[in-house]
Motif scaffolding. Structure first.
Motif, PDB file in Angstrom:
ATOM      1  N   ALA A  88      42.373  40.029  40.203  1.00 50.78           N
ATOM      2  CA  ALA A  88      43.288  39.309  41.146  1.00 50.78           C
ATOM      3  C   ALA A  88      44.595  38.606  40.484  1.00 50.78           C
ATOM      4  N   GLN A  89      43.981  38.108  39.460  1.00 54.69           N
ATOM      5  CA  GLN A  89      45.005  37.447  38.624  1.00 54.69           C
ATOM      6  C   GLN A  89      46.204  38.439  37.948  1.00 54.69           C
ATOM      7  N   TYR A  90      45.510  39.660  37.477  1.00 54.67           N
ATOM      8  CA  TYR A  90      46.587  40.492  36.999  1.00 54.67           C
ATOM      9  C   TYR A  90      47.650  41.119  38.375  1.00 54.67           C
ATOM     10  N   LEU A  91      47.143  41.324  39.313  1.00 48.17           N
ATOM     11  CA  LEU A  91      47.992  41.757  40.401  1.00 48.17           C
ATOM     12  C   LEU A  91      48.831  40.464  40.699  1.00 48.17           C
ATOM     13  N   PHE A  92      48.536  39.327  40.926  1.00 47.27           N
ATOM     14  CA  PHE A  92      49.619  38.277  41.149  1.00 47.27           C
ATOM     15  C   PHE A  92      50.359  38.311  40.051  1.00 47.27           C
ATOM     16  N   GLN A  93      49.986  38.133  38.821  1.00 53.98           N
ATOM     17  CA  GLN A  93      51.187  38.026  37.649  1.00 53.98           C
ATOM     18  C   GLN A  93      51.870  38.842  37.607  1.00 53.98           C
ATOM     19  N   SER A  94      51.498  40.419  37.904  1.00 51.18           N
ATOM     20  CA  SER A  94      52.313  41.415  37.599  1.00 51.18           C
ATOM     21  C   SER A  94      53.251  42.007  38.848  1.00 51.18           C
ATOM     22  N   GLU A  95      53.140  41.226  39.712  1.00 51.40           N
ATOM     23  CA  GLU A  95      53.845  41.609  41.056  1.00 51.40           C
ATOM     24  C   GLU A  95      53.311  42.811  41.486  1.00 51.40           C
ATOM     25  N   GLY A  96      52.071  42.906  41.745  1.00 46.71           N
ATOM     26  CA  GLY A  96      51.312  43.898  42.263  1.00 46.71           C
ATOM     27  C   GLY A  96      51.127  43.654  43.827  1.00 46.71           C
ATOM     28  N   ASP A  97      49.932  44.418  44.121  1.00 45.14           N
ATOM     29  CA  ASP A  97      49.548  44.574  45.649  1.00 45.14           C
ATOM     30  C   ASP A  97      48.945  43.059  45.937  1.00 45.14           C
ATOM     31  N   LEU A  98      49.493  42.155  46.859  1.00 45.41           N
ATOM     32  CA  LEU A  98      49.018  40.809  46.967  1.00 45.41           C
ATOM     33  C   LEU A  98      47.926  40.932  47.984  1.00 45.41           C
ATOM     34  N   ASN A  99      48.001  41.840  48.893  1.00 42.16           N
ATOM     35  CA  ASN A  99      46.860  41.950  49.823  1.00 42.16           C
ATOM     36  C   ASN A  99      45.515  42.450  49.004  1.00 42.16           C
ATOM     37  N   LYS A 100      45.543  43.212  47.902  1.00 45.12           N
ATOM     38  CA  LYS A 100      44.453  43.491  47.062  1.00 45.12           C
ATOM     39  C   LYS A 100      44.043  42.221  46.398  1.00 45.12           C
ATOM     40  N   ALA A 101      45.091  41.634  45.815  1.00 45.57           N
ATOM     41  CA  ALA A 101      44.921  40.280  44.973  1.00 45.57           C
ATOM     42  C   ALA A 101      44.025  39.356  45.750  1.00 45.57           C
ATOM     43  N   LEU A 102      44.157  39.088  47.106  1.00 52.37           N
ATOM     44  CA  LEU A 102      43.768  38.077  47.866  1.00 52.37           C
ATOM     45  C   LEU A 102      42.285  38.713  48.148  1.00 52.37           C
ATOM     46  N   GLU A 103      42.190  40.049  48.488  1.00 48.04           N
ATOM     47  CA  GLU A 103      40.814  40.604  48.766  1.00 48.04           C
ATOM     48  C   GLU A 103      39.796  40.397  47.521  1.00 48.04           C
ATOM     49  N   TYR A 104      40.388  40.619  46.275  1.00 46.26           N
ATOM     50  CA  TYR A 104      39.556  40.518  45.110  1.00 46.26           C
ATOM     51  C   TYR A 104      39.350  38.788  44.718  1.00 46.26           C
ATOM     52  N   VAL A 105      40.300  38.037  44.866  1.00 44.94           N
ATOM     53  CA  VAL A 105      39.843  36.488  44.695  1.00 44.94           C
ATOM     54  C   VAL A 105      39.052  36.113  45.824  1.00 44.94           C
ATOM     55  N   ASN A 106      39.119  36.640  46.873  1.00 47.35           N
ATOM     56  CA  ASN A 106      38.197  36.199  48.133  1.00 47.35           C
ATOM     57  C   ASN A 106      36.564  36.664  47.800  1.00 47.35           C
ATOM     58  N   LYS A 107      36.520  37.915  47.013  1.00 45.71           N
ATOM     59  CA  LYS A 107      35.113  38.377  46.887  1.00 45.71           C
ATOM     60  C   LYS A 107      34.726  37.586  45.628  1.00 45.71           C
ATOM     61  N   ALA A 108      35.897  37.101  44.684  1.00 46.15           N
ATOM     62  CA  ALA A 108      35.334  36.161  43.568  1.00 46.15           C
ATOM     63  C   ALA A 108      34.596  34.832  44.076  1.00 46.15           C
ATOM     64  N   VAL A 109      35.554  34.220  45.075  1.00 49.26           N
ATOM     65  CA  VAL A 109      34.959  33.021  45.695  1.00 49.26           C
ATOM     66  C   VAL A 109      33.651  33.205  46.468  1.00 49.26           C
ATOM     67  N   SER A 110      33.366  34.270  47.043  1.00 51.88           N
ATOM     68  CA  SER A 110      32.470  34.339  48.105  1.00 51.88           C
ATOM     69  C   SER A 110      30.809  34.601  47.046  1.00 51.88           C
ATOM     70  N   MET A 111      31.093  34.901  46.230  1.00 53.47           N
ATOM     71  CA  MET A 111      29.893  35.095  44.996  1.00 53.47           C
ATOM     72  C   MET A 111      29.429  33.892  44.553  1.00 53.47           C
ATOM     73  N   ALA A 112      30.098  32.820  44.844  1.00 52.06           N
ATOM     74  CA  ALA A 112      29.323  31.449  44.325  1.00 52.06           C
ATOM     75  C   ALA A 112      29.145  30.641  45.534  1.00 52.06           C
ATOM     76  N   LYS A 113      28.133  29.740  45.642  1.00 49.03           N
ATOM     77  CA  LYS A 113      27.764  28.872  46.652  1.00 49.03           C
ATOM     78  C   LYS A 113      29.172  28.113  46.848  1.00 49.03           C
ATOM     79  N   PRO A 114      29.515  27.490  47.989  1.00 43.91           N
ATOM     80  CA  PRO A 114      30.753  26.641  48.314  1.00 43.91           C
ATOM     81  C   PRO A 114      30.867  25.495  47.464  1.00 43.91           C
ATOM     82  N   GLU A 115      29.816  24.953  46.984  1.00 43.87           N
ATOM     83  CA  GLU A 115      29.906  23.777  46.188  1.00 43.87           C
ATOM     84  C   GLU A 115      30.006  24.015  44.529  1.00 43.87           C
ATOM     85  N   ASP A 116      30.055  25.358  44.400  1.00 43.27           N
ATOM     86  CA  ASP A 116      29.964  25.635  43.121  1.00 43.27           C
ATOM     87  C   ASP A 116      31.228  26.532  42.656  1.00 43.27           C
ATOM     88  N   VAL A 117      32.020  26.933  43.662  1.00 41.26           N
ATOM     89  CA  VAL A 117      33.255  27.945  43.517  1.00 41.26           C
ATOM     90  C   VAL A 117      34.129  27.166  42.419  1.00 41.26           C
TER      91      VAL A 117
END
Length: 283
Positions: free
Chosen positions: A200-229
């Motif tokens: 997600a960081q690469y896509l954001f910084q390289s002006e890539g596909d923002l929809n994919k970037a958001l999808e990837y960062v959401n997956k990263a966030v979802s893999m931790a407990k809400p209090e541990d993100v």
């Protein structure tokens, strides 16, 4: 006068450097690197030669602690825990000391590797493992002290020490199956939260596909407990949302990142989140 003195000093310095005599070491150093299964093993030691002298029982007295080689400690390092005769030797670097006898050798793995020869003061607390092995009489003469890793399998090998007409062989087992299964499990489990964050960081910084970037960062966030993100994951998500035009969503995410940064006492992220919330709140 000063120029003459300076020129003489340079000439003497050059002569001194060029005049240094280089001669071969009587016990040259050797380093051996070997992979056993999935474990990296390194042996470092110096190699004296017999030069016509009787070795064991004479040059190396029986019943006396020996540095096992020459010069600095002979050393072995393991990248993983290994097992020797049912006893675990933790991964790390060890000096190898031995007490040779005609019918049995004691092998000692010692945690202090900074000795020249045997330690001036022996510390039993630094003995990581002791084991006994039977010496083997060789049919050939080994002129130069030799350490080697032999008899390789996926799960074990031997550390062989040989000189003159004697060899001792220390078998050690490595956790290949455990390491292989852990690797398989990790790969088959799919990408980690860190992998999704990096994508997600690469896509954001390289002006890539923002929809994919958001999808990837959401997956990263979802893999931790809400209090541990991680607050830096949330920070990236807020930046992606803002760049996509979702200012209200970005503000809500930035507030979560801010709370995490404050809890972690990370002043940089606290400031960045506060600045972004202030900017995105402008109408």
């Amino acid at each position: 006068m000063r120029k003459i003195i300076l020129a003489l000093a340079v000439l003497i310095a050059n002569f001194t450097i060029e005049a240094q005599v280089k001669t071969p070491q009587p016990s040259p150093k050797s380093t051996l690197n070997q992979v056993v299964g999935l474990t990296d093993v390194t042996v470092e030691y110096s190699r004296p030669s017999a030069k016509g002298r009787p070795v064991f029982g004479d040059l190396v007295p029986f019943g006396r602690l020996w540095r096992t080689g020459a010069n600095q400690n002979s050393m072995v390092s393991f990248s993983e825990d290994v097992v020797i005769k049912g006893n675990t030797l933790k991964k790390g670097k060890y000096a190898i000391f031995t007490t040779p006898k005609a019918d049995m050798w004691e092998i000692i793995f010692y945690s202090d590797t900074d000795n020249w020869g045997t330690p001036e003061k022996w510390d039993e607390n630094k003995v990581a493992l002791r084991t006994n092995v039977d010496p083997i009489v060789l049919g050939n003469h080994v002129e130069t002290f030799t350490m080697a890793i032999n008899n390789l399998t996926n799960d074990s090998a031997t550390l062989d020490i040989s000189w003159e007409k004697t060899m001792v062989s220390i078998k050690f087992e490595v956790p290949t199956q455990k390491a292989a299964m852990a690797s398989i499990k990790k790969v088959l489990a799919g990408p980690t939260a860190g992998d999704y964050f990096s994508a997600a960081q690469y896509l954001f910084q390289s002006e890539g596909d923002l929809n994919k970037a958001l999808e990837y960062v959401n997956k990263a966030v979802s893999m931790a407990k809400p209090e541990d993100v991680p607050f830096w994951h949330l920070r990236l998500k807020s930046l992606i949302q803002a760049k996509m035009g979702n200012k209200s969503g970005a503000i809500e995410t930035a507030k979560l990142s801010l709370a995490g940064a404050e809890k972690a006492n990370n002043a940089d992220y606290v400031k960045m989140n506060n600045d972004s919330i202030k900017e995105w709140s402008k109408k």
